[in-house]
Write an enzyme that holds these catalytic residues in place. Structure first.
Site, PDB file in Angstrom:
ATOM      1  N   ASP A 381       0.825  -1.208   0.000  1.00  0.00           N
ATOM      2  CA  ASP A 381       0.000   0.000   0.000  1.00  0.00           C
ATOM      3  C   ASP A 381       0.857   1.256   0.000  1.00  0.00           C
ATOM      4  O   ASP A 381       1.912   1.303   0.644  1.00  0.00           O
ATOM      5  CB  ASP A 381      -0.893  -0.030   1.244  1.00  0.00           C
ATOM      6  CG  ASP A 381      -1.789   1.178   1.354  1.00  0.00           C
ATOM      7  OD1 ASP A 381      -2.641   1.363   0.469  1.00  0.00           O
ATOM      8  OD2 ASP A 381      -1.619   1.957   2.314  1.00  0.00           O
ATOM      9  N   GLU A 434       1.210  -0.564  -5.148  1.00  0.00           N
ATOM     10  CA  GLU A 434       0.274   0.526  -5.425  1.00  0.00           C
ATOM     11  C   GLU A 434       1.124   1.803  -5.464  1.00  0.00           C
ATOM     12  O   GLU A 434       1.401   2.411  -4.435  1.00  0.00           O
ATOM     13  CB  GLU A 434      -0.799   0.637  -4.347  1.00  0.00           C
ATOM     14  CG  GLU A 434      -1.844   1.685  -4.688  1.00  0.00           C
ATOM     15  CD  GLU A 434      -2.403   2.437  -3.488  1.00  0.00           C
ATOM     16  OE1 GLU A 434      -3.394   3.157  -3.656  1.00  0.00           O
ATOM     17  OE2 GLU A 434      -1.819   2.335  -2.392  1.00  0.00           O
TER      18      GLU A 434
END
Length: 700
Positions: A381, A434
């Site tokens: 993330d 990401e």
């Protein structure tokens, strides 16, 4: 003794336990609140004398003694201070270098025969005690731990400590304050909002060896990968890991996805963070069961032929005073300087990626989920927030690197080490970033100065495509480049096309709700989008609920609206997703050359006036699939499309079919390519393009 009682003793074993005294042995024990205490050696009890009012007792016994017990008010106990250190010199050396790949086997609570060994890294603490169900939780309870020299590790073996018992570390910080801290290495935690760590010993018997053996030889870039993204707490609320496993496996098999990706399952105190503010990096959240229940979850999905990816959050952690923040009274896991150690957007803290032990904590944590839970990949993330020192910061709010730049060199090094370590031990898995900027080489190998990820989310494709589709069809012709621009960079990285949870929350609306027009147009546009997405170069990810055509945006506070599966207007979306996935898996042209420019060819790239695009995908075996998408609200009859071969081409898929909720405009299942060169190809066919619809064509 005063030093020990005050909590500042670095070596309680130097005072407590057995110590030679002439021809005999002096044995001291700490037993607060005890009345009658004796030392028991070979079934002989030697009365102990209280030598400190806070509960230190002492007895002298004849001969050299190492094995003894303590009798307290008639009950016999083993003594923590008769046990040798449970952490070896090699462990300490590897930790200091930041190279202990199986850190969880060294630190944390490790259940052993007769008790549990505890070890925690707190280099600046003045004293550490372990408190728990096995000591009591009072202000003066707990077993003082010993410091293992300059390593910063404190350890103790506690006889009688059992799996399922709760514990914390009571730390006297460098600032003189006491803190009860959850174990950073705990493999199990209490159910939130409770915050204690829990001793756990796994006895799970895995049944997925064949799955793991097949995975080793896999090459995900050349295999079908379609991912169903899931928030476990709101997929079907109220279920535990094992119930979720059965129901999710059956549902995902039906839809045909190859993988599920779970929003973070690592323990987190605030459910509204969806798991993205982690406090227990080594503990699956207790909301749905214990760690072995989560092992059973992964095992069940593997048995169904479904891979399991986890979201992983090394970018930041929350400030909760009982967790990682200022763990030993200093900025231990985080940077002390807020210009490096705090996230202005999220109000959280940033790991000190340059500290060897912190880097070790994160690298080992990534490996832990593969080793212990057999997962098939991590999606990392907020990578951009890690890579840029000036991320979301104004001038004066950040510190440049040693070269004066804004790149976080320590974070780069960490990510490279994580990826290299995971792939070394677990070939065939997916490491996914990401990363929302144009940082070069995210999926380039580390030995070629890349970050070493296997895949990167294609945020540019997602933003451009959704922005294009949010416009009324009459205006789309002026934004045609948003549909085609992604192929300018489609092979610069190995991409996954994401329509994730981030796109259906916080006022952004549901996926169908983003589309203009009445309900029919919204549904038709969404179906065309999904067919375009599944045919576009790259793998694909879809957040749960999008397949239900849910008109409401997602909220973690409610479950999915499963009644939509029986809504005649919306049920077709799920059937389309099912057929897309099965056709995708059966069509090698869509995935064997995903990372090669030669696997893609524009056929219709410039027909902005009709809001229409068309392209060819080519497989390693010479197979082909043609995708033509009409994003206009009217059908086009007599539309000629170039094709690579003459002969019959069948409609493998038509998103306007009645079974999907469409108007059934199409070509009766087949078109015929004539030897008429068109659009640079040797043959072509005249066909009907459905309104707001997509066609997939294959040689008949």
């Amino acid at each position: 003794m005063e030093h020990l009682i005050s909590g500042e003793a670095h070596d309680p074993h130097a005072l407590l336990g057995a110590h030679p005294a002439g021809a005999g042995t002096v044995i001291r024990t700490l037993r607060r609140g005890a009345g009658d205490v004796a030392v028991v050696v070979d079934d002989v009890a030697y009365p102990a004398t209280r030598v400190h009012p806070e509960g230190i007792f002492e007895a002298e016994v004849p001969g050299a003694v190492v094995d003894y017990r303590i009798r307290v008010d008639g009950v016999v106990y083993d003594d923590p201070y008769r046990h040798l250190p449970t952490v070896g010199e090699l462990d300490l050396h590897l930790l200091a270098e930041g190279r202990h790949e199986r850190l969880w086997m060294m630190l944390g609570a490790r259940s052993r025969e007769g008790g549990a060994a505890f070890a925690v890294w707190a280099p600046n603490a003045r004293g550490v005690r372990v408190v728990g169900d096995f000591t009591g939780w009072g202000a003066h309870d707990g077993w003082p731990m010993r410091s293992l020299g300059s390593s910063g590790v404190w350890e103790i073996f506690v006889p009688g400590a059992q799996p399922g018992q709760r514990y914390k570390y009571r730390i006297l910080g460098a600032d003189g304050g006491w803190r009860d801290k959850a174990d950073p290495m705990a493999t199990r935690a209490e159910v939130p909002p409770a915050t204690a760590s829990v001793i756990h010993r796994s006895d799970y018997q895995w049944g997925d060896q064949q799955w793991l053996d097949r995975r080793v030889g896999g090459a995900p870039h050349q295999q079908p990968v379609s991912i169903y993204e899931v928030h476990l707490g709101s997929w079907r609320p109220g279920l535990g890991y094992r119930e979720l496993a059965d129901q999710l496996a059956e549902y995902v098999q039906e839809l045909g996805f190859t993988h599920v990706e779970l929003l973070p399952v690592m323990e987190h105190p605030f459910g509204g963070s969806w798991g993205y503010q982690v406090t227990g990096y080594y503990a699956p959240t207790a909301r749905f069961g214990d760690p072995d229940d989560f092992r059973a979850f992964v095992d069940r999905l593997h048995a169904a032929g479904i891979g399991v990816l986890l979201d992983w959050v090394p970018a930041h952690f929350p400030r909760d005073e009982w967790a990682l923040a200022r763990f030993d009274g200093t900025a231990l896991y985080e940077h002390d300087d807020p210009r490096r150690g705090e996230h202005p957007d999220w109000g959280t803290l940033v790991f000190n990626y340059g500290r060897a032990e912190v880097r070790n904590f994160l690298v080992a944590n990534a490996l832990y989920w593969f080793d212990e839970f057999h997962i098939d990949g991590l999606r990392v993330d907020a990578v951009a927030s890690m890579l840029y020192l000036d991320y979301s910061r104004e001038d004066g709010q950040w510190l440049p690197n040693i070269h004066g730049g804004r790149e976080n060199l320590d974070a780069m090094s960490l990510l490279q080490e994580v990826n290299a370590t995971v792939y070394k031990h677990h070939p065939g898995v997916l490491m996914v970033a990401e990363e929302s900027t144009a940082w070069p080489g995210v999926t380039r190998p580390t030995d070629h100065d890349g970050l070493g990820f296997g895949f990167k989310w294609n945020m540019g494709w997602m933003h451009d495509t959704l922005d294009y589709l949010s416009k009324d069809p009459v205006h789309r012709q002026y934004h045609h480049n948003q549909l085609t621009f992604s192929t300018v960079y489609a092979w610069s990285e190995h991409y996954i096309l994401p329509i994730s949870h981030d796109e259906v929350v916080h006022g952004k609306g549901s996926l169908v709700g983003k589309m203009p027009g009445d309900s029919w147009r919204q549904l038709a546009t969404t179906r065309a989008l999904l067919a375009f997405m599944w045919a576009h170069p790259g793998k694909q990810l879809l957040f749960m609920g999008c397949e239900l055509a849910d008109p409401q945006e997602w909220s973690e506070q409610r479950g999915l609206d499963w009644g939509l599966r029986h809504d005649p207007a919306r049920a077709g979306m799920g059937r389309l997703v099912r057929d897309l996935n099965h056709a995708y898996r059966d069509t090698s042209a869509l995935w064997t050359r995903d990372t090669e420019p030669d696997g893609f060819r524009w056929i219709i790239g410039d027909d902005a006036a009709h809001n229409t695009i068309g392209f060819q995908r080519a497989g390693q075996d010479g197979s082909a699939l043609i995708c033509v998408v009409n994003f206009a609200a009217t059908p086009f009859e007599g539309y000629r499309v170039g094709l690579p071969w003459e002969g019959a081409w069948r409609e493998l898929l038509n998103t306007d079919a009645a079974e999907y909720g469409g108007s059934n405009v199409g070509n009766f299942g087949q078109v015929y390519a004539e030897p008429v060169p068109w659009q640079g190809l040797p043959a072509s066919a005249v066909m009907t393009l459905p309104p707001l619809g997509a066609l997939w064509l294959q040689p008949a």
